[in-house]
Design an enzyme around this catalytic site. Structure first.
Site, mmCIF file in Angstrom:
data_model
loop_
_atom_site.group_PDB
_atom_site.id
_atom_site.type_symbol
_atom_site.label_atom_id
_atom_site.label_comp_id
_atom_site.label_asym_id
_atom_site.label_seq_id
_atom_site.Cartn_x
_atom_site.Cartn_y
_atom_site.Cartn_z
ATOM 1 N N GLY A 50 0.815 -1.205 0.000
ATOM 2 C CA GLY A 50 0.000 0.000 0.000
ATOM 3 C C GLY A 50 0.844 1.247 0.000
ATOM 4 N N ASP A 163 -10.739 6.569 2.900
ATOM 5 C CA ASP A 163 -10.198 5.739 1.813
ATOM 6 C C ASP A 163 -10.996 4.441 1.674
ATOM 7 O OD1 ASP A 163 -8.518 5.293 -0.338
ATOM 8 O OD2 ASP A 163 -6.922 4.396 0.868
#
Length: 285
Positions: A50, A163
């Site tokens: 990520g 997110d």
């Protein structure tokens, strides 16, 4: 937590800044700072990569229970202290539709945070959507309902996730009397208190799933609702619900959304989800 591994060849010793011990090849042992319980990380088994860290497969020592271990490299002590907010956020959010915090070890000398999380057996909604046999309409409706329950709890705690997207919604096996697989929200690395938002004007998130207001720093609970609507559309359409040429150019997509471009609404799908999608991508969901 279990991510999508698109980086099979990454050498984790370099990417996350730690080395293996002299034990079993590929495994490193850590100890939870609060309880002293030991857990081990397989530095060769990458579950996902990520923007603010890598996720590797791990286990509790002694029991062998599977863990997802997030390694967060930091550029300074100040950044490390800031990243610890994710740990504190997860510790405070105990809910059946949120991936649970398990343990944490802070390596100040190496500027790394090693955080152990609940392991999701079936991966993310992104992975499942792209699979040969994606979730049925009933399963998908249940998963999105699970995600909304998680967001309801997060918002009631005064936190905006910022997110929400298919790769941050993970699917676990049946548990706690629920006789089906359960969807859980994860990755609170960009989550923020609604009170702090009153004094900040920054932009965080993944462009394809961001509400137009987010690009100009106006973030609120509605931002997460927009994102779950786009996520549902993605899972039904099996693609990001914008024109391909926009998706390929994030900056172009960002300006288009600010100027009024809206996610495409699937023509077919579960009636409840289609209604939810249409409502969630309004200016004020």
């Amino acid at each position: 937590e279990k991510g999508d591994n698109h980086d099979e060849g990454v050498d984790m010793e370099f990417s996350v800044g730690f080395s293996e011990d002299d034990g079993e090849p590929g495994w490193t042992e850590y100890t939870d700072d609060e309880t002293g319980k030991a857990f081990s990380v397989n530095t060769k088994e990458i579950l996902g990569m990520g923007g603010n860290g890598s996720v590797l497969k791990g286990t509790w020592d002694g029991t062998g229970e599977a863990l997802a271990v997030k390694i967060i490299p930091c550029s300074s002590i100040d950044v490390l202290q800031s990243q610890l907010l994710e740990v504190k956020t997860l510790q405070s959010l105990q809910h059946p539709n949120i991936i649970q915090y398990k343990a944490c070890m802070v390596l100040e000398d190496e500027l790394n945070i090693v955080m152990a999380l609940e392991y999701a057996d079936y991966g993310s909604l992104e992975t499942l959507t792209e699979a040969k046999y994606p979730p049925s309409e009933r399963e998908l409706t249940n998963y999105i309902a699970d995600a909304l329950r998680a967001l309801g709890f997060v918002h009631s705690s005064g936190i905006v996730h910022r997110d929400v997207k298919p790769s941050n919604l993970l699917v676990c096996g049946a548990e706690n009397g629920v006789k089906r697989r359960v969807c859980k929200l994860t990755d609170f690395g960009t989550a923020i208190s609604i009170d702090v938002l009153q004094t900040q004007n920054d932009c965080h998130g993944t462009p394809s799933f961001m509400a137009p207001e987010m690009f100009v720093g106006e973030v609120g609970f509605f931002s997460d609702i927009w994102a779950i609507g786009v996520t549902a559309a993605y899972c039904i359409m099996k693609r990001v619900p914008y024109d391909d040429d926009l998706v390929a150019q994030p900056m172009k997509l960002m300006f288009a959304i600010v100027e009024g471009e809206r996610p495409q609404i699937p023509e077919e799908g579960p009636e409840k989800l289609l209604s939810m999608i249409a409502k969630s991508v309004n200016e004020i969901p």
